[in-house]
Enzyme design. Structure first.
Site, PDB file in Angstrom:
ATOM      1  N   LYS A 120      -6.457  -5.676  -1.341  1.00  0.00           N
ATOM      2  CA  LYS A 120      -5.678  -4.717  -2.128  1.00  0.00           C
ATOM      3  C   LYS A 120      -6.542  -4.065  -3.202  1.00  0.00           C
ATOM      4  CE  LYS A 120      -2.289  -2.717  -4.405  1.00  0.00           C
ATOM      5  NZ  LYS A 120      -1.430  -1.663  -3.916  1.00  0.00           N
ATOM      6  N   CYS A 130      -1.478   2.245 -10.288  1.00  0.00           N
ATOM      7  CA  CYS A 130      -2.341   1.433  -9.420  1.00  0.00           C
ATOM      8  C   CYS A 130      -3.827   1.607  -9.701  1.00  0.00           C
ATOM      9  CB  CYS A 130      -2.047   1.753  -7.952  1.00  0.00           C
ATOM     10  SG  CYS A 130      -0.414   1.230  -7.406  1.00  0.00           S
ATOM     11  N   PHE A 162       0.848  -1.187   0.000  1.00  0.00           N
ATOM     12  CA  PHE A 162       0.000   0.000   0.000  1.00  0.00           C
ATOM     13  C   PHE A 162       0.887   1.242   0.000  1.00  0.00           C
ATOM     14  CE2 PHE A 162      -2.437  -3.395   2.024  1.00  0.00           C
ATOM     15  CZ  PHE A 162      -3.616  -3.361   1.288  1.00  0.00           C
ATOM     16  N   ASN A 183      -7.893   0.058  -3.267  1.00  0.00           N
ATOM     17  CA  ASN A 183      -7.631   1.003  -4.348  1.00  0.00           C
ATOM     18  C   ASN A 183      -8.915   1.441  -5.044  1.00  0.00           C
ATOM     19  OD1 ASN A 183      -4.917   1.200  -3.934  1.00  0.00           O
ATOM     20  ND2 ASN A 183      -4.312  -0.128  -5.620  1.00  0.00           N
ATOM     21  N   PHE A 206      -8.628  11.756   0.261  1.00  0.00           N
ATOM     22  CA  PHE A 206      -9.043  11.463  -1.113  1.00  0.00           C
ATOM     23  C   PHE A 206     -10.375  12.131  -1.470  1.00  0.00           C
ATOM     24  CE2 PHE A 206      -5.832   8.391  -0.260  1.00  0.00           C
ATOM     25  CZ  PHE A 206      -5.215   8.165  -1.480  1.00  0.00           C
ATOM     26  N   GLY A 263      -4.256   9.104 -12.149  1.00  0.00           N
ATOM     27  CA  GLY A 263      -3.484   8.256 -13.063  1.00  0.00           C
ATOM     28  C   GLY A 263      -2.592   7.345 -12.258  1.00  0.00           C
TER      29      GLY A 263
END
Length: 460
Positions: free
Chosen positions: A210, A266, A155, A214, A255, A263
């Site tokens: 994971k 990930c 991460f 994301n 976020f 971009g």
């Protein structure tokens, strides 16, 4: 411990250097001979703050080595990390061929028990495939060696990878073996000091964690970007809305920053891979489709604002672009918003003068030669050189050197005093008070259509 890391790219290099910094003996293996030759001379293939001195110091101390083959690994490895790339395949799924090749190499070379760790971002169920490939390679050698396959997703934020590795908010480990659990605890306790933030779970759970993490972060960004479009149409300032909802403890601030699209290596590929996994299991990924579409559309917001202000034909105009990498702190330009912007400007007849603190060489390598030879694109040596005689500045990446620019110098250098702020880095009031036209993302104001703006630009 003796550790082997297969793959000397972004994840592998950071992982190897940080574990070496903690006193382990680490060998990084990569088949790219040019990359390994450069690394052995202290030349890194990526830009990451603090990584170069860490690599060099651990090489000098004999704790970090770089080789091109598993056969060159001299120490018996207790842990072998697979940290190779899993780029998007044609259909959007993760391309796992490098992971499988790494597994074959492991099976061809191990001679004692070890823990094989999937550090790469891999589809759910990949650990089973890795185990099967290693077992097949061992069978071909007619030997029986026990091993365990663990999922330990990374991460790491580009630009803050060392901090994230050395001071993680959590470590996710998927496994099914007590022996592997003991080894992974020994590996990570020097970082975390206590096991409370090490979360053990099933291997498939870790693999999915994971992708889900994301995808969630990409969803938050895309939601705010969509809100910014709505705010702009309704005369609302998205920045005040962001502060208002971010102060809700159930939501938080992370976020929630609107911009000109995400971009990197990930979010785009992981969202696509998760969509593909959903479709393969007869689940319609409605939200993920919307996330991807919003990000695709968001990268067109800056070009649309410029076309709205100057007209569709930009012939004779010159634009400065500050920031080429997809985010500050890295030279990574994979799926960067700057690529969409610059291509659009050039296709409309404009010239572009661009500057980035770290990504200039990457830009030279990936952008069409014709843009440079024809004079359509110039990469300048200094951020203010990019402003000479331009009709507008477009800020794409919020690097720190761009935060508090010299306004007087900007006014003297620029032909027209217009700023398109793709990251809402500037406060509109003082910028406008200084005599600039300012247009951000979702700040409640669109540029006025002004035919005289382009006429004046050509005449000056």
């Amino acid at each position: 411990m003796n550790i082997t890391v297969i793959g000397a790219g972004y994840v592998g290099l950071v992982t190897g250097a940080c574990f070496a910094e903690l006193g382990n003996h680490v060998t990084c293996v990569d088949v790219n001979e040019h990359k390994i030759a450069n690394l052995n001379q202290g030349i890194l293939p990526i830009y990451e703050p603090g990584l170069e001195p860490m690599v060099i110091s651990n090489m000098n101390e004999g704790r970090l080595k770089f080789v091109t083959s598993m056969s060159d690994v001299s120490n018996k490895s207790e842990v072998i990390f697979i940290a190779v790339g899993t780029p998007s395949d044609i259909d959007g799924s993760a391309d796992i061929k490098y992971v499988l090749e790494a597994a074959r190499n492991i099976g061809a070379h191990i001679n004692d028990y070890c823990v094989v760790v999937d550090k790469s971002t891999v589809p759910v169920g990949m650990a089973d495939q890795v185990s099967d490939v290693i077992s097949q390679a061992l069978k071909q050698r007619n030997i029986a060696i026990k091993f365990d396959v663990v999922s330990n997703p990374e991460f790491l934020r580009e630009g803050a990878a060392i901090e994230d590795f050395m001071r993680p908010d959590r470590v996710i480990i998927g496994l099914e073996s007590n022996n592997a659990k003991s080894i992974m605890l020994d590996l990570y306790l020097p970082i975390l000091r206590s096991p409370e933030r090490i979360y053990f779970m099933n291997v498939k759970d870790a693999e999915m964690t994971k992708y889900a993490a994301n995808a969630m972060l990409a969803t938050r960004i895309s939601f705010m970007n969509e809100m910014s479009v709505l705010c702009e149409r309704m005369g609302v300032d998205i920045e005040n809305v962001r502060i208002g909802i971010g102060s809700d403890s159930r939501i938080g601030n992370a976020f929630l920053y609107p911009g000109c699209g995400y971009g990197g290596s990930c979010f785009p590929k992981d969202v696509r891979a998760l969509m593909k996994m959903a479709e393969q299991h007869d689940v319609e990924p409605v939200i993920l489709h919307a996330v991807e579409q919003r990000n695709f559309d968001q990268k067109k917001v800056l070009p649309a604002k410029i076309a709205h202000a100057f007209g569709e034909d930009l012939t004779g105009l010159t634009f400065a672009v500050w920031g080429l990498s997809f985010k500050p702190g890295t030279d990574d330009m994979r799926e960067a918003s700057s690529l969409v912007l610059i291509e659009d400007l050039i296709n409309r007849g404009a010239r572009v003068q661009a500057y980035d603190p770290a990504a200039m060489q990457v830009a030279r390598n990936i952008m069409p030669d014709e843009w440079f030879t024809s004079g359509k694109l110039t990469l300048t040596e200094h951020q203010y050189d990019a402003l000479k005689e331009v009709n507008a500045l477009v800020l794409v990446t919020e690097w720190k050197p761009f935060c508090y620019p010299d306004i007087a110098a900007m006014k003297n250098l620029m032909r027209q005093h217009i700023i398109f702020d793709g990251r809402n880095q500037y406060d509109p009031k003082p910028i406008r008070a200084a005599g600039f036209e300012y247009y951000g993302i979702g700040r409640g104001e669109l540029p006025e259509k002004n035919s005289a703006r382009k006429v004046d630009a050509v005449a000056v």
